[in-house]
Design an enzyme around this catalytic site. Structure first.
Site, PDB file in Angstrom:
ATOM      1  N   LYS A 143      11.570  -1.170   0.931  1.00 63.37           N
ATOM      2  CA  LYS A 143      10.343  -0.934   0.180  1.00 63.37           C
ATOM      3  C   LYS A 143       9.628   0.276   0.751  1.00 63.37           C
ATOM      4  O   LYS A 143       9.667   0.520   1.969  1.00 63.37           O
ATOM      5  CB  LYS A 143       9.409  -2.153   0.269  1.00 63.37           C
ATOM      6  CG  LYS A 143       8.032  -1.933  -0.369  1.00 63.37           C
ATOM      7  CD  LYS A 143       7.102  -3.112  -0.165  1.00 63.37           C
ATOM      8  CE  LYS A 143       5.728  -2.806  -0.749  1.00 63.37           C
ATOM      9  NZ  LYS A 143       4.789  -3.950  -0.630  1.00 63.37           N
ATOM     10  N   GLU A 183      -8.324  -6.802   0.327  1.00 66.81           N
ATOM     11  CA  GLU A 183      -7.347  -7.340   1.281  1.00 66.81           C
ATOM     12  C   GLU A 183      -7.860  -7.380   2.717  1.00 66.81           C
ATOM     13  O   GLU A 183      -8.157  -6.339   3.311  1.00 66.81           O
ATOM     14  CB  GLU A 183      -6.056  -6.527   1.219  1.00 66.81           C
ATOM     15  CG  GLU A 183      -4.932  -7.094   2.062  1.00 66.81           C
ATOM     16  CD  GLU A 183      -3.567  -6.550   1.686  1.00 66.81           C
ATOM     17  OE1 GLU A 183      -2.582  -6.932   2.345  1.00 66.81           O
ATOM     18  OE2 GLU A 183      -3.493  -5.739   0.747  1.00 66.81           O
ATOM     19  N   GLU A 194       8.748  -8.628  -3.260  1.00 64.75           N
ATOM     20  CA  GLU A 194       7.902  -7.633  -2.595  1.00 64.75           C
ATOM     21  C   GLU A 194       6.838  -8.325  -1.741  1.00 64.75           C
ATOM     22  O   GLU A 194       6.560  -7.919  -0.609  1.00 64.75           O
ATOM     23  CB  GLU A 194       7.232  -6.734  -3.644  1.00 64.75           C
ATOM     24  CG  GLU A 194       6.303  -5.696  -3.062  1.00 64.75           C
ATOM     25  CD  GLU A 194       5.574  -4.892  -4.121  1.00 64.75           C
ATOM     26  OE1 GLU A 194       4.642  -4.158  -3.744  1.00 64.75           O
ATOM     27  OE2 GLU A 194       5.928  -4.996  -5.314  1.00 64.75           O
ATOM     28  N   GLU A 240       0.408   1.276 -12.454  1.00 66.45           N
ATOM     29  CA  GLU A 240      -0.262   0.480 -11.432  1.00 66.45           C
ATOM     30  C   GLU A 240      -1.254   1.327 -10.641  1.00 66.45           C
ATOM     31  O   GLU A 240      -2.386   0.887 -10.375  1.00 66.45           O
ATOM     32  CB  GLU A 240       0.760  -0.146 -10.483  1.00 66.45           C
ATOM     33  CG  GLU A 240       0.125  -0.991  -9.388  1.00 66.45           C
ATOM     34  CD  GLU A 240       1.140  -1.683  -8.500  1.00 66.45           C
ATOM     35  OE1 GLU A 240       0.854  -1.839  -7.299  1.00 66.45           O
ATOM     36  OE2 GLU A 240       2.210  -2.062  -8.991  1.00 66.45           O
ATOM     37  N   LYS A 288      -5.352   0.864 -10.361  1.00 66.13           N
ATOM     38  CA  LYS A 288      -6.067   0.793  -9.079  1.00 66.13           C
ATOM     39  C   LYS A 288      -7.136   1.870  -8.964  1.00 66.13           C
ATOM     40  O   LYS A 288      -8.178   1.647  -8.332  1.00 66.13           O
ATOM     41  CB  LYS A 288      -5.072   0.885  -7.929  1.00 66.13           C
ATOM     42  CG  LYS A 288      -4.203  -0.369  -7.796  1.00 66.13           C
ATOM     43  CD  LYS A 288      -3.142  -0.230  -6.728  1.00 66.13           C
ATOM     44  CE  LYS A 288      -2.344  -1.522  -6.570  1.00 66.13           C
ATOM     45  NZ  LYS A 288      -1.245  -1.401  -5.596  1.00 66.13           N
TER      46      LYS A 288
END
Length: 417
Positions: free
Chosen positions: A161, A219, A263, A399, A403
């Protein structure tokens, strides 16, 4: 190490008299810092001491030494606050001269509706408006090409990744009001970690060079309260919809997505692996839960543990975890190399850490995502997407566009560059 205020001065006057109970405004000069959760808001101003530049991997130890020296010099309750960059060795950490705590910033209801749909597709940046200038790095076609190259690297077995980011510099017709932008961010992202941090180079004395990193991160990298440690990594993302039925369908699709769950598992495994040596116990749920911001659905896992004695400080724990595969990739070294090769700009403090640590080692650190760096009339916004086997360039581009919306909405814009 001196604990005498080094940068407290005229800048504090317009920012507020902290001693009189008036908190400083975000972006108000050296030592300016704001970190707000649903439970509390921490604001600081001025500088008693700076955490010195140190070798990568030793930031937490340097901060602990600075706190100990300041406590010995007569500060009964010192804090270190600030930001740590994505690249090793980059940090802006200070012991502030003035500290002000309040319950929290004003926040909207937890179930705030999704952001309105974009008024223009990502291929039409001119829709941002004639009164704003912009520069995208890279433009959408080159970002899609970078994702395709990353997929080739994954197919070659070089990595599992990599997170590839985009940036856009927006220039307003007049200086941006940091406090107003931050207030809108907090109101529209009630479950997030709203922050504004002075990240100017301390050697730049010119007020025109002031730089503030601000954002609303969803987060939490790590928090420590005594022996209790908590981390809540996110990975796996889908844009929300203003239509309730479609919005629910998107969340359900994300929760069932094998690609996104794979992921997410990469991130959770690495966070748990890095926390485990510090813990006597660690609770890692078997499956992620679904969470959301007004703009996005995310897969999330709440990891909780009990720390061994003696316990590392919250910043030392954050340093041990950083960077997670959520902002870098897997394996870390190969992902860093791919980012250096494929991204067209330095990340600076984007995808780094923002937070605080006290002299007992307690504190909390959020990832510096959904953020922008503001200086005068310019705002440089950032967004990234995780590329794994099965990723599609057009989906990763979409994506990052979704964001971007967190900051663009707070700036009063809707279209995505």
């Amino acid at each position: 190490m001196t604990s005498t205020p080094t940068d407290a001065g005229p800048e504090l006057a317009p920012a507020g008299d902290v001693a009189a109970g008036i908190p400083p405004a975000p972006g108000s000069g050296p030592g300016s810092f704001l970190f707000s959760t649903r439970e509390a808001t921490l604001r600081t101003a001025g500088v008693r001491a700076r955490v010195p530049a140190t070798a990568p991997g030793a930031v937490g130890a340097a901060a602990a030494a600075t706190l100990a020296a300041d406590r010995d010099a007569g500060n009964p309750d010192p804090l270190v606050v600030g930001a740590v960059g994505f690249a090793p060795g980059l940090a802006r950490l200070v012991v502030p001269a003035h500290v002000h705590r309040t319950p929290t910033l004003s926040r909207s209801a937890e179930d705030a509706p999704p952001a309105p749909p974009l008024t223009a597709p990502p291929s039409a940046p001119a829709s941002i408006g004639t009164r704003w200038d912009f520069r995208a790095e890279p433009p959408p076609p080159r970002y899609a090409a970078a994702v395709r190259r990353a997929l080739e690297m994954i197919a070659e077995g070089r990595l599992e990744k990599v997170v590839l980011a985009r940036a856009a510099t927006l220039t307003a017709p007049e200086p941006l009001d940091v406090a107003a932008v931050l207030e809108r961010l907090a109101a529209r992202n009630p479950a997030g970690y709203a922050f504004a941090v002075d990240v100017a180079d301390p050697d730049e004395a010119d007020e025109a060079d002031a730089r503030t990193l601000l954002g609303a991160s969803p987060e939490l990298l790590v928090s420590r309260r005594g022996a209790a440690v908590l981390s809540q990594p996110l990975a796996g993302t889908a844009p929300r919809s203003p239509d309730p039925d479609e919005d629910a369908r998107r969340g359900e699709t994300l929760a069932a997505s094998a690609k996104d769950r794979r992921e997410h598992a990469l991130v959770v495994e690495r966070v748990a692996e890095r926390l485990a040596p510090f813990c006597t116990s660690l609770d890692v749920p078997e499956a992620p839960s679904l969470t959301h911001t007004p703009a996005l659905w995310h897969l999330a896992t709440r990891i909780e543990g009990r720390l061994r004695d003696p316990a590392p400080t919250s910043l030392e724990l954050a340093e041990a975890l950083h960077p997670t595969p959520a902002v870098c990739g897997e394996p870390t070294r190969a992902a860093r190399e791919a980012i250096a090769e494929l991204e067209e700009f330095p990340r600076g403090f984007y995808a780094g850490l923002v937070g605080w640590c006290d002299a007992d080692g307690d504190g909390e650190w959020a990832l510096a995502i959904r953020c922008a760096e503001v200086s005068g009339r310019a705002a440089r916004v950032y967004a990234g997407a995780g590329v794994v086997e099965g990723s599609r360039p057009e989906a990763e581009l979409a994506e990052t566009g979704a964001k971007f919306r967190t900051l663009l909405a707070a700036l009063g814009l809707e279209a995505t560059p």
